[in-house]
Structures are given as structure tokens and as C-alpha cells.
Scaffold this motif. Structure first.
Motif, PDB file in Angstrom:
ATOM      1  N   ASP A 179      -0.747  -2.764 -20.651  1.00  0.00           N
ATOM      2  CA  ASP A 179      -0.457  -2.725 -19.213  1.00  0.00           C
ATOM      3  C   ASP A 179      -1.544  -1.939 -18.477  1.00  0.00           C
ATOM      4  N   SER A 180      -2.769  -2.389 -18.592  1.00  0.00           N
ATOM      5  CA  SER A 180      -3.892  -1.653 -17.995  1.00  0.00           C
ATOM      6  C   SER A 180      -3.826  -1.639 -16.472  1.00  0.00           C
ATOM      7  N   GLU A 181      -3.076  -2.597 -15.891  1.00  0.00           N
ATOM      8  CA  GLU A 181      -2.987  -2.648 -14.437  1.00  0.00           C
ATOM      9  C   GLU A 181      -2.018  -1.604 -13.874  1.00  0.00           C
ATOM     10  N   ARG A 182      -1.229  -0.977 -14.738  1.00  0.00           N
ATOM     11  CA  ARG A 182      -0.257   0.024 -14.258  1.00  0.00           C
ATOM     12  C   ARG A 182      -0.980   1.351 -14.009  1.00  0.00           C
ATOM     13  N   ASP A 183      -1.449   1.493 -12.785  1.00  0.00           N
ATOM     14  CA  ASP A 183      -2.260   2.675 -12.455  1.00  0.00           C
ATOM     15  C   ASP A 183      -1.804   3.363 -11.161  1.00  0.00           C
ATOM     16  N   THR A 184      -0.598   3.044 -10.697  1.00  0.00           N
ATOM     17  CA  THR A 184      -0.113   3.622  -9.440  1.00  0.00           C
ATOM     18  C   THR A 184       0.961   4.658  -9.716  1.00  0.00           C
ATOM     19  N   CYS A 185       0.784   5.822  -9.113  1.00  0.00           N
ATOM     20  CA  CYS A 185       1.740   6.922  -9.251  1.00  0.00           C
ATOM     21  C   CYS A 185       2.386   7.169  -7.898  1.00  0.00           C
ATOM     22  N   LEU A 186       3.696   7.005  -7.820  1.00  0.00           N
ATOM     23  CA  LEU A 186       4.439   7.286  -6.592  1.00  0.00           C
ATOM     24  C   LEU A 186       4.775   8.772  -6.535  1.00  0.00           C
ATOM     25  N   ILE A 187       4.520   9.388  -5.390  1.00  0.00           N
ATOM     26  CA  ILE A 187       4.780  10.819  -5.239  1.00  0.00           C
ATOM     27  C   ILE A 187       5.433  11.060  -3.876  1.00  0.00           C
ATOM     28  N   PRO A 188       6.593  11.705  -3.847  1.00  0.00           N
ATOM     29  CA  PRO A 188       7.232  12.002  -2.559  1.00  0.00           C
ATOM     30  C   PRO A 188       6.339  12.896  -1.693  1.00  0.00           C
ATOM     31  N   SER A 189       6.487  12.768  -0.394  1.00  0.00           N
ATOM     32  CA  SER A 189       5.656  13.542   0.537  1.00  0.00           C
ATOM     33  C   SER A 189       5.908  15.038   0.426  1.00  0.00           C
ATOM     34  N   SER A 190       7.034  15.418  -0.158  1.00  0.00           N
ATOM     35  CA  SER A 190       7.378  16.840  -0.265  1.00  0.00           C
ATOM     36  C   SER A 190       6.816  17.501  -1.512  1.00  0.00           C
ATOM     37  N   TYR A 201      -1.273  17.365 -15.985  1.00  0.00           N
ATOM     38  CA  TYR A 201      -2.366  16.477 -16.378  1.00  0.00           C
ATOM     39  C   TYR A 201      -2.080  15.843 -17.738  1.00  0.00           C
ATOM     40  N   ALA A 202      -1.639  16.655 -18.706  1.00  0.00           N
ATOM     41  CA  ALA A 202      -1.350  16.143 -20.039  1.00  0.00           C
ATOM     42  C   ALA A 202      -0.200  15.132 -20.002  1.00  0.00           C
ATOM     43  N   GLY A 203       0.837  15.420 -19.209  1.00  0.00           N
ATOM     44  CA  GLY A 203       1.964  14.499 -19.114  1.00  0.00           C
ATOM     45  C   GLY A 203       1.580  13.169 -18.497  1.00  0.00           C
ATOM     46  N   LEU A 204       0.770  13.210 -17.465  1.00  0.00           N
ATOM     47  CA  LEU A 204       0.321  11.974 -16.817  1.00  0.00           C
ATOM     48  C   LEU A 204      -0.642  11.202 -17.712  1.00  0.00           C
ATOM     49  N   LEU A 205      -1.479  11.912 -18.462  1.00  0.00           N
ATOM     50  CA  LEU A 205      -2.347  11.232 -19.429  1.00  0.00           C
ATOM     51  C   LEU A 205      -1.514  10.497 -20.473  1.00  0.00           C
ATOM     52  N   ALA A 206      -0.412  11.132 -20.908  1.00  0.00           N
ATOM     53  CA  ALA A 206       0.460  10.486 -21.887  1.00  0.00           C
ATOM     54  C   ALA A 206       1.029   9.185 -21.325  1.00  0.00           C
ATOM     55  N   ILE A 207       1.459   9.217 -20.078  1.00  0.00           N
ATOM     56  CA  ILE A 207       1.978   8.001 -19.440  1.00  0.00           C
ATOM     57  C   ILE A 207       0.893   6.938 -19.347  1.00  0.00           C
ATOM     58  N   ARG A 208      -0.290   7.336 -18.907  1.00  0.00           N
ATOM     59  CA  ARG A 208      -1.395   6.378 -18.745  1.00  0.00           C
ATOM     60  C   ARG A 208      -1.765   5.756 -20.086  1.00  0.00           C
ATOM     61  N   ARG A 209      -1.863   6.567 -21.124  1.00  0.00           N
ATOM     62  CA  ARG A 209      -2.239   6.039 -22.434  1.00  0.00           C
ATOM     63  C   ARG A 209      -1.135   5.146 -23.006  1.00  0.00           C
ATOM     64  N   TYR A 210       0.106   5.498 -22.734  1.00  0.00           N
ATOM     65  CA  TYR A 210       1.239   4.669 -23.176  1.00  0.00           C
ATOM     66  C   TYR A 210       1.133   3.263 -22.592  1.00  0.00           C
ATOM     67  N   HIS A 211       0.883   3.174 -21.293  1.00  0.00           N
ATOM     68  CA  HIS A 211       0.742   1.857 -20.655  1.00  0.00           C
ATOM     69  C   HIS A 211      -0.461   1.099 -21.211  1.00  0.00           C
ATOM     70  N   LEU A 212      -1.569   1.793 -21.406  1.00  0.00           N
ATOM     71  CA  LEU A 212      -2.772   1.127 -21.913  1.00  0.00           C
ATOM     72  C   LEU A 212      -2.537   0.574 -23.314  1.00  0.00           C
ATOM     73  N   ASP A 213      -1.853   1.343 -24.166  1.00  0.00           N
ATOM     74  CA  ASP A 213      -1.581   0.870 -25.523  1.00  0.00           C
ATOM     75  C   ASP A 213      -0.678  -0.345 -25.532  1.00  0.00           C
ATOM     76  N   LEU A 240       2.900  -0.365 -11.056  1.00  0.00           N
ATOM     77  CA  LEU A 240       3.619   0.903 -11.090  1.00  0.00           C
ATOM     78  C   LEU A 240       3.502   1.559 -12.463  1.00  0.00           C
ATOM     79  N   ALA A 241       2.901   2.726 -12.495  1.00  0.00           N
ATOM     80  CA  ALA A 241       2.817   3.505 -13.735  1.00  0.00           C
ATOM     81  C   ALA A 241       3.960   4.497 -13.829  1.00  0.00           C
ATOM     82  N   CYS A 242       4.228   5.199 -12.717  1.00  0.00           N
ATOM     83  CA  CYS A 242       5.230   6.260 -12.788  1.00  0.00           C
ATOM     84  C   CYS A 242       5.561   6.772 -11.393  1.00  0.00           C
ATOM     85  N   ILE A 243       6.568   7.601 -11.352  1.00  0.00           N
ATOM     86  CA  ILE A 243       6.851   8.415 -10.177  1.00  0.00           C
ATOM     87  C   ILE A 243       6.830   9.869 -10.618  1.00  0.00           C
TER      88      ILE A 243
END
Length: 943
Positions: free
Chosen positions: A580-591, A565-577, A634-637
Motif C-alpha cells: 500500500d505505497s499510496e497510503r501516505d496521508t496522516c489526518l491530524i485534528p486542528s487541536s 516518529y518511531a510510531g509513524l515509521l512503523a505505520i508507514r513501513r507496515y503499509h509499504l510491506d 489514508l495511512a493513519c490518524i
């Protein structure tokens, strides 16, 4: 020959390891690494900066000096953290007992009945003290419990509003964690002084308050609850369980949810943790309750048995539809708290509460006219205009830490460890002349007038035999032993759980955590009180940065889920700063681990699933398509490496580049870092952020489902977005204490210090060798589902039983339960692929134990063949009948297999000690249909 600690930690000796490598067709461990890992990511592991390996005694001497550097002051700071007197019988026989601290989460309930019963006691204790119907099996801490209460109110409320009213007297660290969670959940927090009983105007879905409050004020929330309900809102109240032995519980005042901590029930301060939070609800909200819930069911013989209830709430099942990412608890600490209550009983707890309150009354009486509130339990708020700093300094000179609220106010919190001498010293710090008169010894039975003012509780609590029979040390020792005998922990057997890394938790690593210099320091004590602890923390931050290749580390997250949670918050806040407020998609493999998707949703991200190929690797073609579809968003994978399928994907560098080229960040889940330490660093092969599981890779014991630590490590550009001090505004804190579960960090410090660079690398390579050895030995009996380019697995392997099940009807459940008759805990069932077993041996198991497990699995395959051949029917065979108890041998026996085959499948002469499961196979569905999550009523017990 003198053996190093690494030699003691790593199971296979040199000769045995050589034989294992022959089985694998390689000459040396380094050859194995070159065949298993992609050459492009191997960088030597970055361990050059670690200190040279030390012996156990050298490390214990170093830790003793660090502990000695800390000042164990008398802590009267409060704010949810209180000194407590842990009964020595619980320290020796529970907290320091490997039968308790090395146990695994009770997913196999038949061999977890002891800790399940202890957790049921915890749930009963919490629900009865709070006056609520159902409590869960603990939370990570009080602040995260409050955050879960907030989102529970939002889900359960029928109001359309996203506003939550929070009383201004809630603990500041709780407000901080609430604010962090609220921002990503789209919730608006409305602070309000509710002491007058009036709610603010406007619509809101809930109200959150606390008693006693941060100021010490005891409030009756009945009127606020009624007013909130009239306006369509629900109410959560934080409550001190010790205070609830005297005051009317929130449940009897109409609250819908209750939250708090159980730290003062025998769990050391520990500079902030680990401590068991709690969450309790009305029965109507039982299925909204996050975390784990122990329930009562029955086994195949109709006897009472315990198991985890409503497991479909588990976040690895719900994934992006999860309502929380909490997938664990603080089991060991919850059990300590429950046993503390069992040891003292209702009368004992009430006596402690009266003594604590009596000391607070003595202080208030001595400071007559300066005390702000006339109703308080343990904490007195004193008004000293312009003199607060001087008073706190005077108390400090007397060895006492008070709370500096502001320039005009001082907070004084009494606890179980407070003495009359402390009271006198506090009064002297205020310059009162009435010390001798006001600070009289407090009798547990005395009833000074202020006590009568708060002692409003009339309902009974803790009347069940679990809380009335174990008040002597003899009784408690035997109770604890009887419970632990019902479980399988690492002190009895290998626990080959894939994805969970159940390895040795060495005694030398564990020894320091109960030393006063680490255990009795308040998390908000002055920094000069904790130089030794701060040195341990600084060392770990530096060492973990070296090991992972990242620039900065935060140790605040107190579980892997919180680290995600903390790591993803860091990514989200980085984009917002960056705008890049539109970067809100996280890609996650099905596994991926299910908590990955849950954490992403909690951080305000949208989840998009990326397919995997038939060989288990991420499908890069599908990844490219998803990146193209979501490029601007795209925010992250989030990836796990080695993968959740237990292999080193050889296209990992290309995967990272594809995401970076599209402007996204790469989150490498560090759950499997134990397969990388000393070989490759995620911060160097493409990761921007990772969380680490210190309770897996770095030897903090599992504790039956907690404690844990989940540090988050980041590259330099994300460092400003790590969680900060929860007592500071806008800290984006994810747990209540700045350094999370600080008191167990010496475990990891000792492990790294004793292993050194060479030992850490050898541990990783041995874990890979052991997993491949099991895979190679068993592949002719159970197909290995996924392997890498050279037919190698990483640190774990997946055995595929799906075709066996189709042909014979024997399921993974049957195999898991049958392993209990052979004396083993089962591997991980049906994750990440349904109908499979994921096996992880770790580096700590010697070859004899590996071979014993392998031979048990081969013998079970022979039993399956008997079912396939029609010798035994699919509905009545040793696998379907497993596990077999001693009691099942008595009386009639109408099965087509013998009693001896049932309980001694390898014959009476086999050297392995017999494990007797205490119950037969448990009917989980029955328990979910008939949900009971506290101790059976006394009347039923009597029957």
C-alpha cells in the motif's frame, strides 16, 4: 497509621479529597470517573499483572540487587561512549539536586535565568571548542544530532541533488540513524572512504564526516571541505569535544556544521543515555538550526537577561511546516557538561585530553607494528590477523571490555577513567613482552612525539569568566546555588502547566540512577554484563504493555518526539510491506500537538488537518469527508486522548472505527496517558500505536527540558516494525543506543513498583479530581473553555482570557508574569488556543497548594477588574509591570500602585515564601533582532 508510597506521592489527604469531591458534586472518585470518561472505553485499566505495591526501602533493596547483578567492567569500547569522572560537587549539587532536575522548560524566562545562563555556557563551550559561530542548547544524542545536521545541509544547500556523501569511518550507530531519517526524507546516502581526501563522482548536496572516526583516525578535513564547496556542497563534521582541546576544530577547517556529543564531559555512560548531543553552525545558518537556542536580550530596566531565541522555530508553532520534530533538548545533561567544563577550565580539559591521548600512545607504542593509524586521539585500532576474538576474551578475563571490530581488528579506547594499570592489562592481553617498557606512567605535561603530531590547535577557548572563576569546590557550589536561586522548580512551587504533567519526582525513584551498576555500563557492553539493566527493561516493557493494552513496547526513543516518529515509521513501513505505497496521508485534528504534524512529515507522510467543533471535539462529519477524500491514500490518524483541549471525547471509539474501516491505522498520542492509567487502555479502545512520555506520566523529571524517554507501544501487527539495534544493518533505529536513555529507566521502574495497581489508578483519579476542582473554583472568574458531556474536564482545564483581553487589554502574558509576584510558575500560555491558560495540577499537589494557586488567580482577577474600572491604566498596572524585582523597589517609584502591591500582592503576612524574580519582563523581540547566543565577550564582561 503506616502510610504507603502512594499516600506520599498523592497530595490530597482523604479529608481534603472528600471536600474537593463535595465541591464537584460527586460522592467518590469512582463516581467522578463515570461522569468524566465514556463508559465504553473503561476496562479496569489492565493492571492485574503488575506486582503488588512495595515500600520505598523494599524497592531500593530490589534495585540494589539489580545493580549488583551488572558487571562494571573497565570500558574501552569507545564508539562515542566513554567513562568519565563526574566531579562529586556536580553529582551532589546538580545531578541529584531537585532545584535542577525538577525545573521546567524555560518558556517563562524571568524565573528561569539560572538554567538559561547555564545553557548559554553550554552553547559557548560548544561553539568555541568546535570553532563555529552558534550552537544550540543541545540535542537528544549524537546520532540524532547527525540526522538533524543532514537535513539542515539539505535545506541550506543550493544543490538540487538529494545525495549525501557519508564517510565510512562515521560511527555505525550514527550511520544507522542517518539511514532511517534519509529513507523517509528521500535522501540517498553515498558511503565513501574520504581518508584520501577525494570525493566520489556525481552531484551531492553535502558531505558528512567525523574526527576522530570510529577507527580512531584523526583527519584534517580542510581539503575535503574545500573540494565540497567547489562542487556546491556543504559539509558537516562530527567531532569529539575533548579531542578538540588539542586538534584543529572543524570550524577552522571550513566546515559548515558541526555535531557530536558531550557525554564525556562528566555525564555517566548510563547504558546509553541520557546524554546531550550538540549541533553548531555558521552564523549564516542560524535560522536553520533546529532545537532550542538561548539568546541574550534585555529586560524592562535595560539589564541583560536571557531567554529562548527565535521561538517561531518551535515545532508546536510551525506544525506541518516544521523542519524537525525536535521540541526539546537534554537540558540537565547539557548543564552537567557545561559545569564540568567550567570546573576544569581550558587548562584542565587540555590536561585530561593529553592524559587520555598519552595512554593511547603507550598502548600504540607497546603494540608497535600492529597499529593501523599513525594519527589518533584516544582510540587505537590494532591489526591482529585471526586473533581478535582471543585478544578480546583475554582482556575480558582481566575485567576490560575492548571492541571486537572484526576477526582481524580490535579497537581500544582510552578515556578519563583509564589508568596505567589498565594500559598494562591491555598490553598483556595482546601478549606483548614490552609491558614494563612501553607502559610508563603518562605525565599531563609530557609531550611524546605522537602527541605533537595531533596537537595542532592554536586558537584560544573558554576564556570567559564562566570558565575561569569556578575551579574550586567552594566557588562551584556557590555558583550553582546562585543560579538555582534564580529559578522556580518543583522544589519551590507548584508548576501548573497543562499538557506537561509536572508532578512529584520522588527521591526514592531518583536515588538509583547514579549508582555505578546503572551509571557506568557501556551501551555496547556484552549482554552478560548487564542482566540487572536488562531485567529493568524487560519489566518495564511488560508493565507498560499491560497499562496501555498493547502487545509490544520499544524503549529506544529518547524523547516523546522520537516516540512519535518511531510510531509513524512503523505505520508507514507496515503499509509499504503490504504493497500500500499510496497510503501516505496522516489526518491530524486542528487541536493536536504541533509535534504530531512535524513527526508525520519526518516519517514521509502528508498532513491533512481535520476540523474541531466549537466544543473542542474532533468534528466527525469533517473526518468522514476527509476519509472519503483520501480513502485510497489514508495511512493513519493521529489523535491525543484525552484531547489536547483537556476533555474525554465521547466519540473516540467511533472515530477509531471510521479510520479502521477505511484501511487506516490509529495513532493515539500518549502525552495525556496520565489521565487514563488504570481506567482505560488505548490499545483496547481503538489505538494501533502510541508513544508514552515517561517524563510525564511515569515520573522521570523534566530536567528543565530534558531528559526524557518516549517509548513506543504497538499492537501485534506493528511489532515487527519497531526500531531495532542501531549496530545492526536495516534496524530503522531512531536513536544511538538500543535502549535509549536506559540509565533513567529505574525511575519509572521504581514508580510503578512502589505505586502498584491501586496506587496508579488512584493517582489518575486524583489528577482528574484536582483539575476539575480548579475548574469549578475558577469558572466564575475565568471561563473554562472546554468541558465534556457532564461538564467535566479531564486532567487539565483551559481558562479563557480572550474576552477579558478584549475588554481590558490585560493579556495572558500579563497574568503569567504577575503569577511570578505571587510565587507561582504560570500555566501553559496560548496552547492549544491563543489567549488562554491551560492548567494541570497533577495528583501530587495537596489541597493547600491548589487553594493557594486558586486564590492567587482570584486576586489577579480582582486586579484586572481594577484595570477595567480605570483605577489603573492598561499601560501601567501591577500586571503589565510584572514581574517586579527587589532592585525595582529602590529609587524613584512613579507607578499608580504601591511598592507593596507590586511585590507582596497578598500582604506581608501571607505564609507563602516570597520568590524574587531576578529580572523584569524580558524583551524577546530585541534579542531576536540582535541575536547573541553565547557568553558576552570578555571585554564586555569587564566593562
Amino acid at each position: 497509621m503506616t502510610r504507603s508510597f502512594a499516600d506520599r506521592h498523592i497530595g490530597p489527604g482523604r479529608d481534603d479529597l472528600d471536600q474537593m469531591l463535595v465541591t464537584l458534586g460527586v460522592q467518590a472518585l469512582e463516581d467522578l470517573a463515570s461522569r468524566a470518561l465514556p463508559a465504553g472505553i473503561m476496562d479496569g485499566g489492565g493492571l492485574e499483572g503488575l506486582p503488588a505495591a512495595a515500600t520505598e526501602h523494599e524497592v531500593l533493596a530490589e534495585l540494589a540487587e539489580l545493580a549488583k547483578a551488572n558487571t562494571v567492567a573497565t570500558s574501552m569500547i569507545g564508539l562515542g561512549y566513554y567513562d568519565t569522572l563526574t566531579p562529586p560537587v556536580l553529582v551532589r549539587n546538580l545531578l541529584e539536586n531537585p532545584a535542577w532536575y525538577t525545573a521546567y522548560t524555560p518558556y517563562q524566562p524571568e524565573i528561569s535565568q539560572g538554567r538559561l545562563e547555564a545553557l548559554l555556557n553550554f552553547q559557548t563551550m560548544v561553539s568555541e571548542l568546535t570553532g563555529m559561530d552558534i550552537a544550540n542548547a543541545s540535542m537528544l544524542d549524537e546520532a540524532t544530532a547527525a540526522a538533524e545536521a543532514m537535513t539542515l545541509l539539505r535545506r541550506a544547500s543550493k544543490a538540487e541533488s538529494f545525495r549525501l556523501v557519508v564517510d565510512t569511518d562515521v560511527f555505525p550507530q550514527t550511520r544507522s540513524v542517518l539511514q532511517t531519517r534519509a529513507e523517509s526524507a528521500g535522501i540517498e546516502i553515498v558511503p565513501a572512504d574520504l581518508s584520501g581526501g577525494e570525493l566520489p563522482s556525481g552531484e551531492f548536496f553535502g558531505v558528512l564526516a567525523q574526527t576522530p572516526g570510529a577507527s580512531g583516525r584523526v583527519s584534517d578535513w580542510t581539503g575535503v571541505v574545500q573540494a565540497a564547496h567547489e562542487r556546491g556542497a556543504l559539509v558537516a563534521v562530527g567531532a569529539d569535544l575533548l579531542a578538540l582541546t588539542l586538534i584543529t576544530p572543524p570550524g577552522e577547517q571550513g566546515a559548515d556544521v558541526c555535531f557530536g556529543a558531550t557525554q564525556r564531559f562528566g555525564v555517566p555512560l548510563g547504558f546509553g543515555g541520557p546524554h546531550a548531543g550538540y549541533l553548531a553552525v555558521r552564523r549564516a545558518h542560524a535560522r536553520q538550526l533546529p532545537g532550542r537556542l538561548v539568546g541574550v536580550s534585555m529586560d524592562a530596566d535595560g539589564d541583560i537577561a536571557y531567554r529562548l531565541a527565535l521561538q517561531t522555530r518551535e515545532q508546536h508553532i510551525r506544525r506541518e511546516k516544521a523542519t524537525s520534530n525536535i521540541c526539546t533538548a537534554q537540558v540537565l545533561l547539557a548543564i552537567v557538561a557545561a559545569m564540568y567544563a567550567a570546573y576544569h577550565g581550558a587548562d584542565g580539559l587540555r590536561a585530561i585530553a593529553r592524559r587520555v591521548h598519552g595512554h593511547a600512545v603507550s598502548i600504540a607504542t607497546g603494540l608497535d607494528g600492529a597499529v593501523v593509524h599513525d594519527q589518533f586521539f584516544d582510540t587505537v585500532l590494532v591489526h591482529v590477523p585471526g586473533s581478535a576474538d582471543a585478544v578480546v576474551a583475554k582482556a575480558k578475563s582481566r575485567g576490560i571490555n575492548l571492541r571486537l571490530v572484526d576477526a582481524d581488528h580490535v579497537g581500544i579506547a582510552c578515556d578519563e577513567a583509564t589508568t596505567q594499570a589498565h594500559v598494562a592489562a591491555v598490553l598483556e592481553s595482546f601478549g606483548t613482552a614490552a609491558v614494563s617498557e612501553s607502559a610508563q606512567p603518562v605525565s599531563e605535561s609530557a609531550q611524546p612525539a605522537p602527541i605533537a603530531a595531533i596537537e595542532t590547535r592554536t586558537s584560544e577557548f573558554l576564556a570567559h569568566p564562566a570558565f575561569t572563576q569556578y575551579h574550586t569546590e567552594t566557588a562551584m557550589v556557590r555558583y550553582l546555588r546562585s543560579l538555582s536561586d534564580k529559578d522556580i522548580a518543583l522544589d519551590r512551587s507548584m508548576i501548573p502547566l497543562g499538557s506537561c504533567t509536572m508532578k512529584l519526582n520522588a527521591a526514592a525513584e531518583m536515588e538509583a540512577i547514579t549508582w555505578p551498576g546503572f551509571a557506568r555500563v557501556h551501551p555496547y557492553a556484552p549482554a552478560q554484563d548487564a542482566p540487572g539493566l536488562l531485567q529493568v527493561i524487560a519489566d518495564l516493557e511488560r508493565w507498560l504493555s499491560d497499562i496501555t493494552g498493547y502487545a509490544a513496547v520499544s524503549l529506544q526513543p529518547n524523547a516523546g518526539s522520537q516516540g512519535e516518529y518511531a510510531g509513524l515509521l512503523a505505520i508507514r513501513r507496515y503499509h509499504l510491506d503490504r504493497g500500500d505505497s499510496e497510503r501516505d496521508t496522516c489526518l491530524i485534528p486542528s487541536s493536536a500537538h504541533g509535534t504530531n504534524a512535524a513527526s508525520a512529515v519526518m516519517a514521509g507522510l502528508r498532513v491533512e488537518v481535520v476540523k474541531c467543533r466549537d466544543n473542542g471535539d474532533v468534528d466527525l462529519d469533517d473526518l468522514r469527508a476527509k476519509i472519503a477524500d483520501h480513502a485510497a491514500r489514508l495511512a493513519c490518524i493521529m489523535i491525543t486522548y484525552p484531547s489536547t483541549h483537556g476533555v474525554y471525547e465521547h466519540e473516540i471509539a467511533e472515530l477509531c472505527s471510521l479510520v479502521h474501516d477505511a484501511g487506516g491505522q490509529v495513532y493515539v498520542d500518549g502525552a495525556n496517558l496520565n489521565a487514563l492509567v488504570g481506567l482505560a487502555r488505548p490499545g483496547r479502545f481503538g489505538g494501533d500505536v502510541s508513544h508514552l512520555n515517561l517524563h510525564k506520566t511515569f515520573c522521570i523529571p523534566h530536567g528543565g527540558g530534558g531528559p526524557g524517554v518516549g517509548p513506543v507501544a504497538v499492537r501485534a501487527h506493528l511489532a515487527p516494525y519497531l526500531p531495532g539495534d542501531p549496530l545492526e544493518a536495516s534496524s530503522h533505529a531512531v536513536s544511538a543506543a538500543n535502549y535509549g536513555s536506559a540509565s533513567i529507566l529505574p525511575i519509572t521502574w521504581a514508580y510503578i513498583r512502589m505505586m502498584g495497581a491501586d496506587g496508579l489508578r488512584r493517582a489518575t483519579l486524583t489528577a482528574i479530581a484536582s483539575a476539575n476542582y480548579i475548574a469549578r473554583r475558577l469558572e466564575g472568574y475565568f471561563p473554562v473553555l472546554y468541558t465534556g458531556e457532564h461538564g467535566m474536564v479531564a486532567h487539565e482545564c483551559i481558562l479563557d482570557l480572550r474576552e477579558i483581553t478584549r475588554q481590558t487589554g490585560v493579556t495572558v502574558d500579563d497574568v503569567a508574569k504577575r503569577l511570578m509576584d505571587y510565587g507561582f510558575h504560570a500555566p501553559t500560555m496560548s496552547f492549544p488556543v491563543a489567549g488562554t491558560l491551560m492548567v494541570e495540577p497533577t495528583e501530587s499537589e495537596n489541597r493547600a497548594e491548589l487553594d493557594d494557586f486558586i486564590e492567587a488567580m482570584i486576586a489577579i482577577r480582582a486586579e484586572i477588574d481594577q484595570v477595567a474600572a480605570g483605577v489603573w491604566p492598561v499601560t501601567d498596572n501591577p500586571l503589565r509591570g510584572a514581574p517586579h524585582t527587589a532592585a525595582s523597589l529602590v529609587g524613584a517609584w512613579d507607578h499608580p500602585y504601591s511598592r507593596e502591591v507590586a511585590v507582596f500582592p497578598r500582604g506581608l503576612g501571607h505564609a507563602r515564601a516570597k520568590v524574587w524574580p531576578p529580572v523584569r519582563r524580558i524583551d524577546g523581540a530585541y534579542g531576536d533582532r540582535n541575536l547573541m547566543c553565547s557568553c558576552p565577550p570578555v571585554a564586555e564582561f569587564a566593562q
